[in-house]
Scaffold this motif. Structure first.
Motif, mmCIF file in Angstrom:
data_model
loop_
_atom_site.group_PDB
_atom_site.id
_atom_site.type_symbol
_atom_site.label_atom_id
_atom_site.label_comp_id
_atom_site.label_asym_id
_atom_site.label_seq_id
_atom_site.Cartn_x
_atom_site.Cartn_y
_atom_site.Cartn_z
ATOM 1 N N PHE A 299 10.803 -1.842 -4.518
ATOM 2 C CA PHE A 299 10.099 -1.083 -3.485
ATOM 3 C C PHE A 299 10.834 0.211 -3.118
ATOM 4 O O PHE A 299 10.213 1.177 -2.688
ATOM 5 C CB PHE A 299 9.917 -1.942 -2.219
ATOM 6 C CG PHE A 299 8.741 -2.882 -2.303
ATOM 7 C CD1 PHE A 299 7.441 -2.392 -2.248
ATOM 8 C CD2 PHE A 299 8.935 -4.249 -2.445
ATOM 9 C CE1 PHE A 299 6.351 -3.255 -2.325
ATOM 10 C CE2 PHE A 299 7.848 -5.113 -2.517
ATOM 11 C CZ PHE A 299 6.561 -4.617 -2.460
ATOM 12 N N THR A 300 12.159 0.201 -3.270
ATOM 13 C CA THR A 300 12.916 1.415 -2.927
ATOM 14 C C THR A 300 12.464 2.596 -3.781
ATOM 15 O O THR A 300 12.521 3.737 -3.342
ATOM 16 C CB THR A 300 14.425 1.189 -3.138
ATOM 17 O OG1 THR A 300 14.630 0.573 -4.414
ATOM 18 C CG2 THR A 300 14.973 0.273 -2.052
ATOM 19 N N ARG A 304 9.985 2.703 0.006
ATOM 20 C CA ARG A 304 10.098 1.653 1.014
ATOM 21 C C ARG A 304 11.565 1.313 1.234
ATOM 22 O O ARG A 304 12.387 1.533 0.352
ATOM 23 C CB ARG A 304 9.312 0.413 0.575
ATOM 24 C CG ARG A 304 7.803 0.663 0.424
ATOM 25 C CD ARG A 304 7.125 0.934 1.737
ATOM 26 N NE ARG A 304 7.349 -0.170 2.663
ATOM 27 C CZ ARG A 304 7.423 -0.028 3.987
ATOM 28 N NH1 ARG A 304 7.311 1.150 4.517
ATOM 29 N NH2 ARG A 304 7.628 -1.080 4.749
ATOM 30 N N ARG A 320 4.243 -11.583 -0.322
ATOM 31 C CA ARG A 320 3.830 -10.214 -0.638
ATOM 32 C C ARG A 320 3.069 -10.129 -1.951
ATOM 33 O O ARG A 320 2.132 -9.344 -2.091
ATOM 34 C CB ARG A 320 5.042 -9.291 -0.727
ATOM 35 C CG ARG A 320 5.446 -8.700 0.601
ATOM 36 C CD ARG A 320 6.624 -7.769 0.420
ATOM 37 N NE ARG A 320 7.005 -7.117 1.665
ATOM 38 C CZ ARG A 320 7.664 -7.673 2.649
ATOM 39 N NH1 ARG A 320 8.004 -8.943 2.567
ATOM 40 N NH2 ARG A 320 7.981 -7.000 3.742
ATOM 41 N N ASP A 348 4.954 -4.120 8.267
ATOM 42 C CA ASP A 348 5.906 -3.900 7.192
ATOM 43 C C ASP A 348 5.364 -4.391 5.852
ATOM 44 O O ASP A 348 5.456 -3.709 4.840
ATOM 45 C CB ASP A 348 7.224 -4.608 7.532
ATOM 46 C CG ASP A 348 8.402 -3.859 6.974
ATOM 47 O OD1 ASP A 348 8.490 -2.646 7.252
ATOM 48 O OD2 ASP A 348 9.208 -4.477 6.255
ATOM 49 N N ARG A 351 2.654 -2.096 4.608
ATOM 50 C CA ARG A 351 3.198 -0.874 3.998
ATOM 51 C C ARG A 351 3.636 -1.126 2.561
ATOM 52 O O ARG A 351 3.450 -0.302 1.678
ATOM 53 C CB ARG A 351 4.392 -0.363 4.804
ATOM 54 C CG ARG A 351 4.028 0.225 6.145
ATOM 55 C CD ARG A 351 3.434 1.614 5.967
ATOM 56 N NE ARG A 351 2.756 2.063 7.160
ATOM 57 C CZ ARG A 351 3.363 2.658 8.195
ATOM 58 N NH1 ARG A 351 4.656 2.866 8.166
ATOM 59 N NH2 ARG A 351 2.673 3.031 9.238
ATOM 60 N N ASP A 352 4.268 -2.279 2.359
ATOM 61 C CA ASP A 352 4.712 -2.630 1.012
ATOM 62 C C ASP A 352 3.519 -2.791 0.086
ATOM 63 O O ASP A 352 3.528 -2.336 -1.059
ATOM 64 C CB ASP A 352 5.524 -3.937 1.042
ATOM 65 C CG ASP A 352 6.966 -3.707 1.494
ATOM 66 O OD1 ASP A 352 7.366 -2.535 1.604
ATOM 67 O OD2 ASP A 352 7.670 -4.700 1.739
ATOM 68 N N ALA A 355 2.157 0.547 -0.779
ATOM 69 C CA ALA A 355 3.043 1.243 -1.723
ATOM 70 C C ALA A 355 2.819 0.732 -3.143
ATOM 71 O O ALA A 355 2.741 1.519 -4.098
ATOM 72 C CB ALA A 355 4.491 1.049 -1.310
#
Length: 566
Positions: A299-300, A304, A320, A348, A351-352, A355
């Motif tokens: 995710f980074t 994220r 997730r 949160d 958002r993931d 993304a």
RNA sequence: GCGCCCGUAGCUCAGCUGGAUAGAGCAGCGGACUUCUAAUCCGCAGGCCACAGGUUCGAAUCCUGUCGGGCGUACCA
């Protein structure tokens, strides 16, 4: 052509833009938006206003008032508009003609609000996901807000020409369901409170299920051999309970979608897609250094804060992952618009998910098709005490209890819809009950009932609203009170459309309150049915009917009844 | 610590893609039923729009910072 507020405003904006083009050249306006015509804040400033002159003043090196004057001069007379004035620092204020307003109100009276709502959806499809609580117990006050919000958004989109489906997604195969089954089993065999596993469920409803289970299957079930029976029985009972809770509020779904409908193919496929979409030749999915079975999602790489485990050591997925796969599924099903309604605790995760979807479908596609509505929590005040809700501890106020205490689904729905989603909400149960006779809902419903009464009186007197608009009505409706009410009605379709575009049903409660106030005030001053003056009566009746149709239609969008008597 | 949301009348909240005197409900005070429903209407009172800067012709609204409150920050959902 039927007189219509939205078309009138668009037409005026276009004419103003064209006037600007003719005076200063086409390069002056940045876009058509700049000449937007909106409702005036105050009746003394006319019905509509445009502030383009103030924005253009600097660019054309002329004072804003002078700019406005030249635009008005260039416009000349416009059908449906009785006057243009330039006021204050450079507003162009527009007063609509009595005939435009009266004929528009006639259309409202005969056909309702529907034909005047802009067709924003134009037959496109929308899928609204809301509540989506895992079936582990009754719905609580927190879910109630979300249920009402999601349902109202669905209705609102439907009213604007979208073809809407409602979906409830839940995880039927995870650890939570296992715990629920286990908690049921403890009750079933009459185990101690302390036998309930860590993180298990302690609500009293489980005892009832256990009894029913015993009478249906006897008392020979064992956890080891009949695990699936416990789990699936618990799931069924929980979903039945959730469905009936939602029914209390008049909420239903087109589909209940379970995680097991995805696993394993859809999830594996989604992981595959994510593997292929890495940047710099680096896959978005990578194995844990310590275990080849465990998978992480980078995710980074997607902006994220941290990478997340998506598949555990034992091969099961973390929440997730199926969530992403479910959203991929929804995208694949071809809806033009996807709306997710979540509580702030899911922000949160959401958002993931977004993304990951952007990585798969591209940011533009996702931005165009997916909208996430996050609502803040509800704090319940009961006897001056704040109640913290938790399904697991068994201490919570259920949705059904709430509806029962408040005493009406209409009141419950309306009260939850008076605040915007992002606002924290204190729901004072005592107040909701105590005030229930002087409630904002009843205030609005009462206006509707009052008009219904007028209609009944009119019918007895042989007065009705003619099918065709009669231009002479304009004169009857030129009084200040009639005029004021028509002005209010004029703004409704546009405001409703704005509420739909921003997915903010709470705005409808504002519109309704002002409409009810407008009518109550009118009622106080004007006698509608007068046997000696049939034409006057009929004209005013038309206005009342227009008002009534608007109230009923707007309440309908909120899922609240419009009673004919109270 | 970091991320998101919120801070507006005594209370609960609208207004927030910048505009003309900041609104509603409840609570408080004072008026209006011989009328198509008084579950109503009219009036009064109540505000440094958390605070400090900035952008702008113009800021409750946009930007930055500070202070408060909520939620999240899991190989729970």
């Amino acid at each position: 052509m039927i007189p219509d507020p939205s078309r009138m405003r668009d037409g005026l904006a276009r004419m103003i833009a064209e006037a600007v083009d003719r005076i200063w050249g086409p390069e002056v306006l940045e876009d058509d938006q700049q000449a937007e015509v909106a409702s005036s804040s105050n009746p003394e400033f006319g019905d509509l206003s445009c502030q383009v002159a103030m924005q253009l003043a600097r660019k054309v090196r002329t004072g804003p008032v002078e700019v406005a004057r030249r635009i008005v001069e260039e416009l000349g007379p416009v059908p449906g508009v009785s006057s243009f004035t330039v006021d204050g620092p450079g507003f162009i204020n527009i007063t609509l003609s009595g005939s435009f307003l009266a004929s528009y109100c006639h259309s409202l009276a005969v056909s309702g609000l529907g034909p005047h709502l802009p067709d924003l959806g134009a037959g496109r499809t929308a899928l609204v996901e809301f509540v989506s609580s895992n079936p582990t117990g009754p719905l609580t006050v927190g879910h109630c807000r979300q249920a009402v919000l999601g349902d109202a958004i669905s209705r609102l989109l439907g009213a604007m020409g979208w073809k809407v489906s409602r979906e409830y997604y839940y995880n039927d195969g995870g650890r939570q369901m296992e715990l629920l089954g286990r908690s049921l089993e403890v009750r079933y065999r009459g185990g101690e409170e302390s036998d309930i596993p860590e993180g298990g469920y302690r609500g009293n409803y489980l005892s009832g299920w256990a009894e029913d289970l015993r009478s249906e299957y006897g008392d020979g079930l064992e956890w080891e051999s009949d695990r699936d029976t416990f789990v699936s029985y618990a799931e069924k009972r929980a979903m039945d309970m959730i469905r009936s809770d939602l029914e209390l509020l008049g909420i239903g779904y087109d589909r209940f979608f379970t995680e097991s409908e995805l696993i394993p193919e859809a999830v594996d496929r989604t992981i595959h897609m994510l593997k292929r979409t890495g940047t710099f030749g680096e896959s978005l999915v990578y194995s844990d250094p310590g275990s080849s079975n465990k998978l992480w999602l980078r995710f980074t790489e997607l902006g994220r804060p941290q990478d997340r485990v998506i598949r555990r050591e034992d091969g099961s997925y973390t929440y997730r992952m199926p969530d992403i796969a479910y959203h991929v599924d929804k995208f694949r099903r071809g809806y033009d618009l996807l709306v997710d309604v979540f509580g702030s605790d899911h922000l949160d995760t959401s958002r993931d998910v977004v993304a990951a979807l952007e990585a798969i479908f591209g940011a533009d596609e996702v931005r165009r098709r997916l909208r996430v509505v996050i609502h803040q929590f509800v704090t319940l005040l009961c006897g001056g005490e704040r109640i913290k809700m938790s399904t697991r501890s068994g201490e919570y106020v259920t949705l059904s209890r709430l509806v029962e205490d408040v005493g009406s689904a209409d009141v419950t729905r309306y009260l939850f819809l008076t605040r915007r989603a992002e606002a924290h909400m204190d729901f004072d149960l005592d107040l909701a009950r105590r005030e229930s006779s002087e409630n904002p809902v009843y205030y609005v419903q009462y206006a509707h009932a009052r008009i219904s009464g007028i209609l009944r009186t009119a019918e007895d007197a042989g007065v009705n609203v003619p099918e065709e608009y009669d231009p002479r009505m304009e004169d009857i409706l030129s009084g200040v009170h009639e005029r004021e009410l028509m002005r209010l009605l004029e703004s409704i379709p546009v405001e409703t459309a704005a509420a739909a575009e921003s997915l903010e049903p709470h705005r409808l409660t504002e519109i309704l309150a002002s409409l009810a106030t407008g009518f109550h005030r009118f009622y106080q001053h004007v006698r509608v049915v007068d046997g000696d003056r049939p034409f006057e009566s009929s004209s005013r009746l038309m206005l009342c009917r227009a008002c009534m149709r608007c109230i009923a239609d707007l309440l309908g969008i909120l899922g609240v009844n419009a009673p004919r008597r109270m």
